[in-house]
Design an enzyme around this catalytic site. Structure first.
Site, PDB file in Angstrom:
ATOM      1  N   GLU A 141       7.460 -10.441  12.005  1.00 33.86           N
ATOM      2  CA  GLU A 141       6.563 -10.674  13.146  1.00 33.86           C
ATOM      3  C   GLU A 141       5.120 -10.331  12.781  1.00 33.86           C
ATOM      4  O   GLU A 141       4.189 -11.083  13.092  1.00 33.86           O
ATOM      5  CB  GLU A 141       7.001  -9.821  14.341  1.00 33.86           C
ATOM      6  CG  GLU A 141       6.056  -9.892  15.538  1.00 33.86           C
ATOM      7  CD  GLU A 141       6.417  -8.892  16.626  1.00 33.86           C
ATOM      8  OE1 GLU A 141       5.482  -8.293  17.202  1.00 33.86           O
ATOM      9  OE2 GLU A 141       7.622  -8.697  16.888  1.00 33.86           O
TER      10      GLU A 141
ATOM     11  N   ASP B 258       0.827  -1.204   0.000  1.00 37.76           N
ATOM     12  CA  ASP B 258       0.000   0.000   0.000  1.00 37.76           C
ATOM     13  C   ASP B 258       0.862   1.255   0.000  1.00 37.76           C
ATOM     14  O   ASP B 258       1.620   1.494   0.939  1.00 37.76           O
ATOM     15  CB  ASP B 258      -0.911   0.003   1.236  1.00 37.76           C
ATOM     16  CG  ASP B 258      -1.813   1.230   1.305  1.00 37.76           C
ATOM     17  OD1 ASP B 258      -2.991   1.109   0.927  1.00 37.76           O
ATOM     18  OD2 ASP B 258      -1.342   2.307   1.737  1.00 37.76           O
TER      19      ASP B 258
ATOM     20  N   GLN C 248     -10.594   2.886   3.315  1.00 41.27           N
ATOM     21  CA  GLN C 248      -9.444   2.795   4.219  1.00 41.27           C
ATOM     22  C   GLN C 248      -9.542   3.921   5.242  1.00 41.27           C
ATOM     23  O   GLN C 248      -9.483   5.093   4.891  1.00 41.27           O
ATOM     24  CB  GLN C 248      -8.140   2.903   3.429  1.00 41.27           C
ATOM     25  CG  GLN C 248      -6.902   2.659   4.279  1.00 41.27           C
ATOM     26  CD  GLN C 248      -5.608   2.813   3.497  1.00 41.27           C
ATOM     27  OE1 GLN C 248      -4.778   3.648   3.833  1.00 41.27           O
ATOM     28  NE2 GLN C 248      -5.430   2.012   2.448  1.00 41.27           N
TER      29      GLN C 248
ATOM     30  N   VAL D 148      10.109  -0.641   8.977  1.00 39.07           N
ATOM     31  CA  VAL D 148      11.308  -0.728   8.134  1.00 39.07           C
ATOM     32  C   VAL D 148      12.302  -1.719   8.732  1.00 39.07           C
ATOM     33  O   VAL D 148      13.414  -1.860   8.234  1.00 39.07           O
ATOM     34  CB  VAL D 148      11.974   0.659   7.952  1.00 39.07           C
ATOM     35  CG1 VAL D 148      11.038   1.598   7.204  1.00 39.07           C
ATOM     36  CG2 VAL D 148      12.386   1.253   9.292  1.00 39.07           C
TER      37      VAL D 148
ATOM     38  N   HIS E 114      -7.764   9.632  -1.651  1.00 38.31           N
ATOM     39  CA  HIS E 114      -7.045   9.704  -0.381  1.00 38.31           C
ATOM     40  C   HIS E 114      -7.818  10.463   0.700  1.00 38.31           C
ATOM     41  O   HIS E 114      -7.764  10.106   1.885  1.00 38.31           O
ATOM     42  CB  HIS E 114      -5.686  10.368  -0.605  1.00 38.31           C
ATOM     43  CG  HIS E 114      -4.637   9.943   0.374  1.00 38.31           C
ATOM     44  ND1 HIS E 114      -3.300   9.865   0.054  1.00 38.31           N
ATOM     45  CD2 HIS E 114      -4.713   9.549   1.665  1.00 38.31           C
ATOM     46  CE1 HIS E 114      -2.616   9.456   1.114  1.00 38.31           C
ATOM     47  NE2 HIS E 114      -3.455   9.270   2.107  1.00 38.31           N
TER      48      HIS E 114
ATOM     49  N   LYS F 263       3.027  -0.993   9.029  1.00 40.74           N
ATOM     50  CA  LYS F 263       4.273  -0.494   8.427  1.00 40.74           C
ATOM     51  C   LYS F 263       5.440  -0.713   9.369  1.00 40.74           C
ATOM     52  O   LYS F 263       5.319  -0.559  10.584  1.00 40.74           O
ATOM     53  CB  LYS F 263       4.140   1.008   8.145  1.00 40.74           C
ATOM     54  CG  LYS F 263       5.389   1.639   7.530  1.00 40.74           C
ATOM     55  CD  LYS F 263       5.604   3.060   8.021  1.00 40.74           C
ATOM     56  CE  LYS F 263       6.416   3.075   9.292  1.00 40.74           C
ATOM     57  NZ  LYS F 263       6.763   4.416   9.786  1.00 40.74           N
TER      58      LYS F 263
ATOM     59  N   ASN G 208     -10.750   7.497   4.325  1.00 43.79           N
ATOM     60  CA  ASN G 208     -11.165   8.537   5.274  1.00 43.79           C
ATOM     61  C   ASN G 208     -12.572   9.059   5.015  1.00 43.79           C
ATOM     62  O   ASN G 208     -12.879  10.206   5.322  1.00 43.79           O
ATOM     63  CB  ASN G 208     -10.148   9.689   5.256  1.00 43.79           C
ATOM     64  CG  ASN G 208      -8.757   9.233   5.609  1.00 43.79           C
ATOM     65  OD1 ASN G 208      -8.541   8.638   6.659  1.00 43.79           O
ATOM     66  ND2 ASN G 208      -7.790   9.481   4.720  1.00 43.79           N
TER      67      ASN G 208
ATOM     68  N   ILE H  61       8.759  -6.715  10.464  1.00 36.69           N
ATOM     69  CA  ILE H  61       8.007  -7.059   9.255  1.00 36.69           C
ATOM     70  C   ILE H  61       7.601  -8.534   9.302  1.00 36.69           C
ATOM     71  O   ILE H  61       6.452  -8.894   9.021  1.00 36.69           O
ATOM     72  CB  ILE H  61       8.850  -6.763   7.995  1.00 36.69           C
ATOM     73  CG1 ILE H  61       8.989  -5.242   7.800  1.00 36.69           C
ATOM     74  CG2 ILE H  61       8.238  -7.402   6.754  1.00 36.69           C
ATOM     75  CD1 ILE H  61       9.999  -4.842   6.726  1.00 36.69           C
TER      76      ILE H  61
ATOM     77  N   PRO I 144      -3.071   0.590  11.966  1.00 39.03           N
ATOM     78  CA  PRO I 144      -3.599  -0.469  12.831  1.00 39.03           C
ATOM     79  C   PRO I 144      -2.884  -0.564  14.176  1.00 39.03           C
ATOM     80  O   PRO I 144      -3.387  -1.206  15.092  1.00 39.03           O
ATOM     81  CB  PRO I 144      -3.382  -1.741  11.996  1.00 39.03           C
ATOM     82  CG  PRO I 144      -2.242  -1.403  11.074  1.00 39.03           C
ATOM     83  CD  PRO I 144      -2.426   0.049  10.750  1.00 39.03           C
TER      84      PRO I 144
ATOM     85  N   LYS J   9      -2.971   5.828  -4.197  1.00 34.50           N
ATOM     86  CA  LYS J   9      -4.069   6.739  -3.883  1.00 34.50           C
ATOM     87  C   LYS J   9      -3.951   8.070  -4.627  1.00 34.50           C
ATOM     88  O   LYS J   9      -2.845   8.556  -4.885  1.00 34.50           O
ATOM     89  CB  LYS J   9      -4.104   7.010  -2.368  1.00 34.50           C
ATOM     90  CG  LYS J   9      -4.077   5.738  -1.528  1.00 34.50           C
ATOM     91  CD  LYS J   9      -4.056   6.048  -0.037  1.00 34.50           C
ATOM     92  CE  LYS J   9      -3.779   4.795   0.771  1.00 34.50           C
ATOM     93  NZ  LYS J   9      -2.371   4.380   0.732  1.00 34.50           N
TER      94      LYS J   9
ATOM     95  N   TYR K  69       2.753   9.897  -0.590  1.00 35.77           N
ATOM     96  CA  TYR K  69       3.847   9.341   0.193  1.00 35.77           C
ATOM     97  C   TYR K  69       5.194   9.588  -0.477  1.00 35.77           C
ATOM     98  O   TYR K  69       6.237   9.376   0.152  1.00 35.77           O
ATOM     99  CB  TYR K  69       3.673   7.834   0.406  1.00 35.77           C
ATOM    100  CG  TYR K  69       2.436   7.410   1.132  1.00 35.77           C
ATOM    101  CD1 TYR K  69       1.609   8.338   1.775  1.00 35.77           C
ATOM    102  CD2 TYR K  69       2.063   6.072   1.186  1.00 35.77           C
ATOM    103  CE1 TYR K  69       0.465   7.927   2.438  1.00 35.77           C
ATOM    104  CE2 TYR K  69       0.932   5.658   1.851  1.00 35.77           C
ATOM    105  CZ  TYR K  69       0.118   6.592   2.466  1.00 35.77           C
ATOM    106  OH  TYR K  69      -1.017   6.176   3.110  1.00 35.77           O
TER     107      TYR K  69
END
Length: 284
Positions: free
Chosen positions: A238, A44, A158, A231, A108, A229, A137, A236, A186, A74, A49
């Site tokens: 987990e 996503d 979303q 980095v 968006h 998300k 939104n 990632i 989340p 988006k 971004y």
């Protein structure tokens, strides 16, 4: 990986990888490659971004066939001034991503001429450039308005969804129209001490899972697509391990009881926020 069927029959992974606030191209590309290697297939991103090209580079290098990936991007507010500006924005995103179709394309923010923009998205959808279209939104009254206005009901909405902002009423409106809910943030953007929260941690201990995995599982069991998300490779890996346990009804209720009933991340009803978004230019 588990999937949800969107209202047009397209299958979408219920857990994906988000790249919000990862503007550095090298960092973003590596994170997406790590995510795909870990088993993620939903990626996503968004024009706003400023990392669509980095995502596109990862898509090219990952070795996974394009048809196995589900790419979301988006439409930004700046590009929602007309039908033609929206068509141009779609082409720009496709070029930056290096793809000849986008799996899911979302408005968006419900600002500017979002109905006019959606008409252009409908045509791109009918032309096969977009496999599914939707929104972000859109609070219940706005979602209701667009669903009662357009020809193609949004496949996805979303919105902010996590244990501290459960949005039960919003989910009910989405169910009424057959719109799949998807959670941005989340993990509540790390607020409320979510990664060490006593309720989530205690529940996680029962299943041998982290508080983060419990938060993701809670949304998944509500039928909500989640796009965490990170980095960090270990995080990632987990986050994707949220499918080998099932929360009990009692645990689901305990988590739902954490709901604050409002967002403490962003106030979409604040005129200052709306002005800020309109002033957020992503290109000349």
């Amino acid at each position: 990986m588990e999937y949800v069927a969107l209202n047009n029959g397209v299958k979408m992974p219920i857990l994906g990888f988000g790249v919000f606030q990862v503007p550095d191209p090298a960092v973003c590309e590596k994170a997406v490659l790590d995510a795909i290697a870990a088993g993620y297939r939903l990626i996503d991103t968004a024009a706003a971004y400023m990392n669509e090209e980095a995502v596109g580079n990862a898509i090219k290098k990952c070795g996974v066939p394009r048809e196995e990936l589900f790419i979301t991007t988006k439409l930004w507010v700046q590009d929602m001034t007309s039908y033609d500006s929206t068509k141009k924005a779609i082409e720009t995103s496709m070029n930056k991503l290096g793809v000849d179709y986008i799996d899911l394309y979302l408005i968006h923010q419900p600002m500017n001429d979002y109905i006019g923009a959606y008409r252009a998205m409908e045509d791109a959808y009918k032309a096969g450039k977009l496999r599914a279209i939707g929104v972000c939104n859109f609070y219940p009254h706005v979602l209701c308005d667009i669903c009662e206005t357009v020809d193609v009901i949004p496949a996805v909405n979303q919105v902010e969804l996590h244990p501290f902002f459960a949005q039960a009423a919003a989910l009910e409106t989405m169910r009424e129209y057959g719109v799949t809910p998807e959670a941005w943030g989340p993990f509540a953007e790390g607020n409320y001490g979510i990664f060490t929260h006593p309720v989530l941690t205690e529940i996680g201990t029962k299943y041998g899972k982290s508080a983060a995995q419990v938060a993701l599982r809670w949304n998944i069991q509500r039928g909500v697509v989640v796009i965490p998300k990170s980095v960090h490779k270990e995080r990632i890996e987990e986050n994707i391990n949220a499918f080998d346990f099932m929360l009990s009804d009692e645990d689901m209720a305990k988590i739902s009881a954490l709901d604050m009933g409002k967002s403490e991340i962003v106030n979409h009803f604040d005129p200052a926020f709306v002005k800020m978004i309109h002033g957020w230019k992503i290109h000349d």
